[in-house]
Write an enzyme that holds these catalytic residues in place. Structure first.
Site, PDB file in Angstrom:
ATOM      1  N   SER A 101     -23.581  44.133  18.816  1.00  7.92           N
ATOM      2  CA  SER A 101     -21.925  43.870  19.275  1.00  7.92           C
ATOM      3  C   SER A 101     -21.610  42.346  18.889  1.00  7.92           C
ATOM      4  O   SER A 101     -19.943  42.284  18.724  1.00  7.92           O
ATOM      5  CB  SER A 101     -22.439  44.264  20.918  1.00  7.92           C
ATOM      6  OG  SER A 101     -23.370  42.582  21.149  1.00  7.92           O
ATOM      7  N   ASP A 112     -26.491  39.908  25.460  1.00  5.94           N
ATOM      8  CA  ASP A 112     -27.026  39.315  24.406  1.00  5.94           C
ATOM      9  C   ASP A 112     -26.425  39.164  22.463  1.00  5.94           C
ATOM     10  O   ASP A 112     -25.739  40.263  22.281  1.00  5.94           O
ATOM     11  CB  ASP A 112     -28.623  40.539  23.979  1.00  5.94           C
ATOM     12  CG  ASP A 112     -28.979  40.219  25.473  1.00  5.94           C
ATOM     13  OD1 ASP A 112     -28.986  40.161  26.374  1.00  5.94           O
ATOM     14  OD2 ASP A 112     -30.110  41.245  25.252  1.00  5.94           O
ATOM     15  N   ASP A 114     -27.851  39.270  19.235  1.00  8.36           N
ATOM     16  CA  ASP A 114     -29.075  39.362  18.971  1.00  8.36           C
ATOM     17  C   ASP A 114     -28.941  38.581  16.797  1.00  8.36           C
ATOM     18  O   ASP A 114     -27.351  38.628  16.298  1.00  8.36           O
ATOM     19  CB  ASP A 114     -28.670  41.056  17.823  1.00  8.36           C
ATOM     20  CG  ASP A 114     -28.920  42.114  19.387  1.00  8.36           C
ATOM     21  OD1 ASP A 114     -29.113  42.056  20.045  1.00  8.36           O
ATOM     22  OD2 ASP A 114     -28.252  43.015  20.039  1.00  8.36           O
ATOM     23  N   ASP A 169     -31.801  37.386  21.276  1.00  7.51           N
ATOM     24  CA  ASP A 169     -33.011  37.860  20.635  1.00  7.51           C
ATOM     25  C   ASP A 169     -33.438  36.783  19.395  1.00  7.51           C
ATOM     26  O   ASP A 169     -32.424  37.398  18.382  1.00  7.51           O
ATOM     27  CB  ASP A 169     -32.666  39.900  20.641  1.00  7.51           C
ATOM     28  CG  ASP A 169     -32.506  40.025  22.121  1.00  7.51           C
ATOM     29  OD1 ASP A 169     -33.071  39.095  23.147  1.00  7.51           O
ATOM     30  OD2 ASP A 169     -32.605  40.889  22.623  1.00  7.51           O
ATOM     31  N   LYS A 230     -17.697  51.448  24.643  1.00  9.35           N
ATOM     32  CA  LYS A 230     -18.690  51.491  25.069  1.00  9.35           C
ATOM     33  C   LYS A 230     -18.666  50.858  26.673  1.00  9.35           C
ATOM     34  O   LYS A 230     -19.413  51.709  27.159  1.00  9.35           O
ATOM     35  CB  LYS A 230     -19.450  50.171  24.481  1.00  9.35           C
ATOM     36  CG  LYS A 230     -19.787  50.039  23.108  1.00  9.35           C
ATOM     37  CD  LYS A 230     -20.082  48.762  22.533  1.00  9.35           C
ATOM     38  CE  LYS A 230     -21.439  47.980  23.331  1.00  9.35           C
ATOM     39  NZ  LYS A 230     -21.622  46.871  22.839  1.00  9.35           N
ATOM     40  N   TYR A 239     -25.014  56.216  28.327  1.00  6.09           N
ATOM     41  CA  TYR A 239     -25.368  55.269  27.123  1.00  6.09           C
ATOM     42  C   TYR A 239     -26.682  55.041  26.599  1.00  6.09           C
ATOM     43  O   TYR A 239     -27.215  54.578  28.273  1.00  6.09           O
ATOM     44  CB  TYR A 239     -24.685  53.954  27.325  1.00  6.09           C
ATOM     45  CG  TYR A 239     -24.847  52.903  26.012  1.00  6.09           C
ATOM     46  CD1 TYR A 239     -23.350  52.440  25.827  1.00  6.09           C
ATOM     47  CD2 TYR A 239     -25.428  52.196  26.702  1.00  6.09           C
ATOM     48  CE1 TYR A 239     -22.958  51.852  24.404  1.00  6.09           C
ATOM     49  CE2 TYR A 239     -25.270  50.589  25.502  1.00  6.09           C
ATOM     50  CZ  TYR A 239     -24.301  51.002  24.698  1.00  6.09           C
ATOM     51  OH  TYR A 239     -24.301  49.501  23.808  1.00  6.09           O
TER      52      TYR A 239
END
Length: 563
Positions: A101, A112, A114, A169, A230, A239
């Site tokens: 995202s 988070d 990524d 992450d 979302k 979801y």
């Protein structure tokens, strides 16, 4: 912004009409509502801004970002440790990519970030976990790292970081090349040569994100619509890929497809069209953003004509980057039915919003899963005597609970067996096996009063997630750590995670719910696996009516966690 009048996607667009004043106003109202719902960074908030500069892509006109410098230093460090020639050390390179995202530009505060470290072939996964943590500590500002947890056993190996209040992450992959330059194009399919499955999965993250952004006519419109969809999907509990619903990437591809059909539309129009187009899609006809590619490396791609298992995908949404994969292979009959029902409901609401009879906030009202949707529920309660053992055991149970759902769906007396998309983690204080047995039957009197119930998605435990995503080896490693603490007469911690399955009986069935056979078989199968250790891990299934669930659970412990 002018949009290229080319064909976007696999079919011609439905409409090239420019937005009306009314549609522009509705788009502004949607954006305002998303801000009120916390989907944009609030004015003055610095949570993401402290990290954004670290993630900026290097350019020829500026020095690399700090994380980019760390990636390069990590690769050089490994080269030196391996006594490689200085010429290789200097040219080895290294690159940081973002995906998910954050890369799509549809992240919310608290999400988070990524990231993926890409290294040349002489740097291994083992090098990443051995050397990267110390390099991060050395090169990041003092005190910037608030938490760091390597998870080498994960589905995609990962280092979980919290830097200045933001979760990152950090994943790793290597390419079968001698050098990774700063201008490496991750969309180059030739980079896939010589990669193993883990390396391919890791590289697929940024490849899919970059392809997605290239395949939408207007990125700003796409991002506005994706934020809305979302949020709607999370509020309506539809979801999460592991439990049989679309995940973030799959919802993003659905939004992208509607953007292709209406290239000039505003984000609000895309949202309104989304519910009718996707809700009435002719499944199992796949959602494709582009035609499938062939490539000399001959990786396995989604193709129901060649692979029989692909024929059984109920709502196939196909990733645009080679090799094309189905992002929704976990969807079953119940989750398909629930998704279509929620899309129909969303379409009814947005129709009324269009006519001024409802407002955007009405689209984002929370689900009624526990309060009115079902009369009967199954509670799947996994428990362990140590926290780490429970992280792995609950992850394993989460990865397998869909098999119980499939068994229930095959029973003629059940019309719907819907797994809630989050587990509920609790801590209890038990003196002996009798009290543990009571907890496993849903008794809340031993729950620790000073520890609140949390949902699995809010905990974000990397070990739990690693096992839930299908890596049983992580469970085997973790389950051997820590000693059981239920001996003696003093209360000791006992950790549980509960998953709920809402049951709707078929109209022509009896009013009695009997799933004892399916429950017993499923439970016995899980307890026969090497992931289960007697005396440390526990598992039970109980049937509960809504009224009992409401009084015993919702009012006291779970409402805050669900909200």
């Amino acid at each position: 912004m002018a949009v290229s009048q080319r064909q976007w996607g696999t079919t011609p667009s439905i409409s090239w009409t420019l937005p009306t004043e009314k549609e522009i106003l509705q788009n502004e109202e949607l954006t305002d509502e998303l801000k009120r719902q916390g989907q944009y960074e609030a004015p003055g908030e610095t949570e993401k801004k402290r990290v954004l500069s670290l993630l900026a892509r290097p350019t020829i006109f500026a020095d690399p970002s700090l994380l980019q410098k760390i990636a390069v230093e990590f690769v050089k460090h490994v080269c030196r440790k391996n006594n490689l020639p200085q010429s290789i050390v200097d040219s080895a390179g290294g690159k940081i990519f973002t995906y998910g995202s954050y890369r799509l530009g549809a992240y919310a505060p608290g999400s988070d970030i990524d990231t993926l470290v890409v290294a040349p072939r002489h740097v291994t996964r083992e090098d990443f976990f051995e050397h990267m943590p110390s390099i991060l500590e050395r090169m990041l500002p003092a005190g910037a790292i608030e938490e760091m947890k390597p998870v080498p056993e994960a589905y995609v190996p990962i280092i979980k970081l919290m830097i200045n209040g933001t979760d990152i992450d950090l994943n790793f992959t290597r390419l079968a090349v001698s050098s990774v330059p700063w201008d490496l194009d991750v969309k180059d399919t030739n980079l896939l040569r010589g990669l193993d499955d883990r390396e391919l999965r890791a590289l697929n993250g940024p490849r899919v994100a970059d392809e997605l952004l290239q395949l939408v006519p207007q990125k700003k419109t796409f991002r506005t619509a994706l934020r809305a969809i979302k949020l709607w999907a999370q509020r309506r509990a539809v979801y999460g890929n592991i439990v049989g619903f679309p995940g973030g990437v799959a919802w993003g591809m659905l939004v992208a497809r509607v953007c292709q059909l209406y290239p000039q539309a505003t984000g609000s129009v895309i949202v309104m069209k989304f519910f009718r187009i996707i809700g009435r899609w002719n499944w199992p006809q796949p959602i494709l953003l582009k035609e499938s590619e062939d490539h000399p490396i001959q990786a396995r791609v989604w193709n129901p004509r060649l692979y029989p298992t692909d024929k059984y995908h109920l709502m196939p949404i196909i990733t645009p980057a080679y090799p094309a994969m189905c992002a929704t292979h976990n969807i079953g009959p119940t989750t398909k039915k629930v998704i279509i029902q929620e899309l129909e409901r969303g379409g009814d609401i947005t129709d009324k919003i269009s006519f001024g009879k409802l407002q955007w906030r009405d689209l984002f009202t929370k689900h009624t899963y526990f309060t009115q949707d079902y009369r009967y529920y199954l509670s799947i309660i996994s428990g362990s005597t140590t926290k780490e053992a429970q992280a792995s055991w609950s992850g394993f149970v989460e990865s397998r609970v869909r098999l119980l759902v499939q068994s229930l769906e095959s029973q003629g007396s059940i019309a719907v067996a819907r797994l809630f998309n989050k587990g509920f983690a609790r801590e209890h204080r038990c003196k002996d096996e009798d009290e543990i047995a009571a907890v496993l039957h849903g008794d809340m009197q031993y729950q620790a009063t000073n520890v609140k119930t949390e949902t699995t998605d809010s905990i974000k435990d990397p070990l739990h997630n690693a096992v839930a995503q299908g890596n049983a080896d992580a469970a085997l490693v973790a389950n051997g750590n820590g000693e059981p603490t239920t001996n003696g007469h003093e209360p000791h911690p006992f950790y549980t995670t509960t998953y709920y399955i809402g049951i709707e009986l078929a109209q022509d069935s009896t009013k009695k719910l009997d799933v004892s056979e399916q429950s017993r078989d499923w439970k016995e199968n899980q307890c026969r696996t090497t992931n289960f250790e007697e005396g440390r891990n526990y598992l039970n299934i109980t049937a509960t009516r809504r009224l009992d669930l409401h009084s015993a659970v919702l009012l006291s412990r779970v409402v805050d966690a669900v909200a």
